[in-house]
Design an enzyme around this catalytic site. Structure first.
Site, PDB file in Angstrom:
ATOM      1  N   ASN A  71      -5.288   3.064 -12.489  1.00 44.42           N
ATOM      2  CA  ASN A  71      -5.779   3.221 -11.132  1.00 44.42           C
ATOM      3  C   ASN A  71      -7.291   3.376 -11.218  1.00 44.42           C
ATOM      4  O   ASN A  71      -7.883   3.298 -12.297  1.00 44.42           O
ATOM      5  CB  ASN A  71      -5.123   4.431 -10.453  1.00 44.42           C
ATOM      6  CG  ASN A  71      -5.075   4.302  -8.934  1.00 44.42           C
ATOM      7  OD1 ASN A  71      -5.986   3.744  -8.325  1.00 44.42           O
ATOM      8  ND2 ASN A  71      -4.041   4.828  -8.316  1.00 44.42           N
ATOM      9  N   THR A  72      -7.939   3.624 -10.097  1.00 44.74           N
ATOM     10  CA  THR A  72      -9.394   3.658 -10.067  1.00 44.74           C
ATOM     11  C   THR A  72      -9.967   4.868 -10.794  1.00 44.74           C
ATOM     12  O   THR A  72      -9.307   5.881 -10.995  1.00 44.74           O
ATOM     13  CB  THR A  72      -9.895   3.643  -8.614  1.00 44.74           C
ATOM     14  OG1 THR A  72      -9.247   4.705  -7.897  1.00 44.74           O
ATOM     15  CG2 THR A  72      -9.581   2.317  -7.948  1.00 44.74           C
ATOM     16  N   SER A 119      -1.743   8.700  -9.378  1.00 49.58           N
ATOM     17  CA  SER A 119      -3.070   8.424  -9.909  1.00 49.58           C
ATOM     18  C   SER A 119      -4.200   8.277  -8.903  1.00 49.58           C
ATOM     19  O   SER A 119      -5.341   8.082  -9.312  1.00 49.58           O
ATOM     20  CB  SER A 119      -2.995   7.140 -10.745  1.00 49.58           C
ATOM     21  OG  SER A 119      -2.290   6.120 -10.049  1.00 49.58           O
ATOM     22  N   CYS A 120      -3.933   8.342  -7.604  1.00 49.05           N
ATOM     23  CA  CYS A 120      -5.021   8.236  -6.638  1.00 49.05           C
ATOM     24  C   CYS A 120      -6.019   9.354  -6.929  1.00 49.05           C
ATOM     25  O   CYS A 120      -5.657  10.534  -6.915  1.00 49.05           O
ATOM     26  CB  CYS A 120      -4.495   8.357  -5.212  1.00 49.05           C
ATOM     27  SG  CYS A 120      -5.798   8.197  -3.957  1.00 49.05           S
ATOM     28  N   LYS A 165       0.852  -1.184   0.000  1.00 49.92           N
ATOM     29  CA  LYS A 165       0.000   0.000   0.000  1.00 49.92           C
ATOM     30  C   LYS A 165       0.891   1.238   0.000  1.00 49.92           C
ATOM     31  O   LYS A 165       1.958   1.269   0.611  1.00 49.92           O
ATOM     32  CB  LYS A 165      -0.911   0.001   1.229  1.00 49.92           C
ATOM     33  CG  LYS A 165      -2.016   1.047   1.165  1.00 49.92           C
ATOM     34  CD  LYS A 165      -2.996   0.928   2.321  1.00 49.92           C
ATOM     35  CE  LYS A 165      -4.145   1.914   2.154  1.00 49.92           C
ATOM     36  NZ  LYS A 165      -5.087   1.876   3.285  1.00 49.92           N
ATOM     37  N   LYS A 196       2.383   4.794 -12.103  1.00 51.93           N
ATOM     38  CA  LYS A 196       0.994   4.319 -12.132  1.00 51.93           C
ATOM     39  C   LYS A 196       0.088   5.445 -12.617  1.00 51.93           C
ATOM     40  O   LYS A 196       0.002   6.505 -12.003  1.00 51.93           O
ATOM     41  CB  LYS A 196       0.569   3.840 -10.747  1.00 51.93           C
ATOM     42  CG  LYS A 196      -0.785   3.117 -10.733  1.00 51.93           C
ATOM     43  CD  LYS A 196      -1.040   2.490  -9.377  1.00 51.93           C
ATOM     44  CE  LYS A 196      -2.333   1.693  -9.360  1.00 51.93           C
ATOM     45  NZ  LYS A 196      -2.566   1.057  -8.042  1.00 51.93           N
TER      46      LYS A 196
END
Length: 423
Positions: free
Chosen positions: A252-253, A186-187, A89, A225
């Protein structure tokens, strides 16, 4: 992350791979090219092992950064179950600034009005990066590498817009013996005001500067990412590679609002009556992830064909078939995060078995035998129209018989005559 083609295997920075413009030649990890489509499976099971940026993995399945890699206990479990690699994480220097809320997840179910009995197809989270002390995570990275020296442990890191902070976090995670670094550009939620996560990945000028800081310091492979919350995902991926990153991880999401409770009129996930947009993942994002990975792979193949960069596919993987699709589009590894949360760490055994079944069906003996094969079948809509018009013309010609007197043959004269009879 993973690599799109390996011509020569190197450890550390500046490794190199090839991305040919046509299918006939996709170099193997040893550097020896393999021409044409015809492959021969060796006796026994197909080989799932991969070598990515010099990192050797027993299979292409990697636990994606998130809750499944949040501490020593769960990462150890992943290694014991047989995952090819684990990405921890995301960590940063000051975990005290990270405060999570509960509940922080919401599900989307298939079925009438999202019935509670319907199958879960989507998952939203408003979870932040690791809230555990940085020193604690470093200690656990070190312990894992001591106990599993031959397994691939990747640190996911994210920092504020501060060169010294980036340099410090890189130096300290590398001292634990981790094998590579994945940069969280990318979060989609949390701390954008501090220029963290997607705030960097969506700004190519900022991304180029930060990647420059990172790659001037890092001595292990670096994967960037990417966020899907952008018009053209290939553009930031291109910037990251040109700025020194060895690999790209995507996606990512996806920024989302899971839904509104029609009884309470409150959004989900609901925290004290309120919510915030979060990241969407799991099965429903799979087609979107495939399109983004395809776009990146095409760019890497055409613009970086002489370099050994890597590509790791992420998004909605819960079967070996899902993974095969990413590999067919050029991914070297496939990451799974929400799938582990839904099915547990033992999922990797099912993934490996199903991927091998797919490989046996096509007589593929290794991952390199089919990686990137499907990229050649994507084209423009204009070209699709041209191809279909030509196919229709040919079908009509066959139905109508010979097109010219020169096409008559002696041996097939009777059949050729019949081909032009209308009744």
């Amino acid at each position: 992350m993973a690599s799109l083609d390996l011509t020569s295997i190197m450890t550390g920075k500046n490794s190199v791979a090839e991305f040919p413009l046509t299918r006939p030649r996709w170099p193997s990890c040893s550097g020896r090219g393999r021409a044409g489509f015809r492959v021969f499976a060796s006796s026994g099971e197909p080989d799932l092992s991969v070598t990515v940026n010099g990192l050797q993995m027993p299979n292409p399945f990697v636990v994606g950064s998130g809750p499944p890699g949040t501490n020593y206990t769960v990462m150890k479990r992943a290694f014991d179950e047989g995952w090819g690699g684990v990405i921890a994480k995301t960590v940063s220097l000051d975990a005290a600034k990270v405060i999570n809320v509960t509940p922080r997840y919401a599900r989307l179910r298939a079925g009438v009005n999202g019935s509670a009995k319907g199958q879960v197809i989507g998952w939203e989270n408003i979870e932040l990066i690791s809230d555990r002390p940085f020193e604690t995570m470093l200690k656990e990275f070190r312990q894992l590498k001591e106990e599993y020296p031959d397994r691939i442990l990747i640190a996911s890191i994210m920092e504020e817009y501060n060169k010294a902070a980036w340099e410090e976090v890189i130096d300290r995670v590398e001292q634990t013996g981790i094998d590579a670094i994945e940069i969280n550009f990318s979060c989609p939620h949390g701390m954008p005001e501090r220029k963290m996560g997607a705030a960097v990945g969506q700004d190519c000028a900022l991304l180029e500067e930060v990647c420059g800081w990172i790659n001037a310091k890092a001595t292990v492979p670096v994967w960037a990412k990417m966020t899907p919350n952008i018009t053209d995902i290939a553009e930031p991926a291109r910037v990251a590679l040109r700025s020194g990153c060895e690999g790209i991880a995507a996606i990512n999401t996806i920024m989302s609002v899971m839904g509104i409770d029609l009884n309470t009129l409150r959004p989900e996930p609901c925290v004290e009556g309120y919510s915030t947009p979060g990241g969407y993942s799991f099965k429903a994002v799979h087609p979107i992830a495939l399109a983004k990975v395809m776009s990146i792979a095409q760019m890497m193949k055409s613009e970086f064909r002489d370099k050994d960069y890597s590509l790791s596919g992420i998004g909605g993987v819960e079967t070996g078939g899902d993974a095969a699709e990413f590999i067919l589009l050029g991914a070297n590894t496939v990451q799974v995060c929400t799938g582990v949360m839904m099915h547990g760490y033992g999922l990797v055994k099912k993934l490996c078995s199903e991927l091998q079944d797919f490989m046996k069906m096509h007589n593929f003996s290794s991952i390199e035998d089919f990686r990137g094969v499907s990229l050649q079948y994507f084209t423009t809509h204009t070209d699709l129209v041209r191809r279909q018009q030509e196919a229709i013309r040919q079908r009509k010609a066959i139905k109508q018989g010979l097109q010219s007197d020169k096409d008559w043959t002696g041996d097939g004269f009777v059949k050729e005559s019949e081909s032009m009879v209308s009744n």
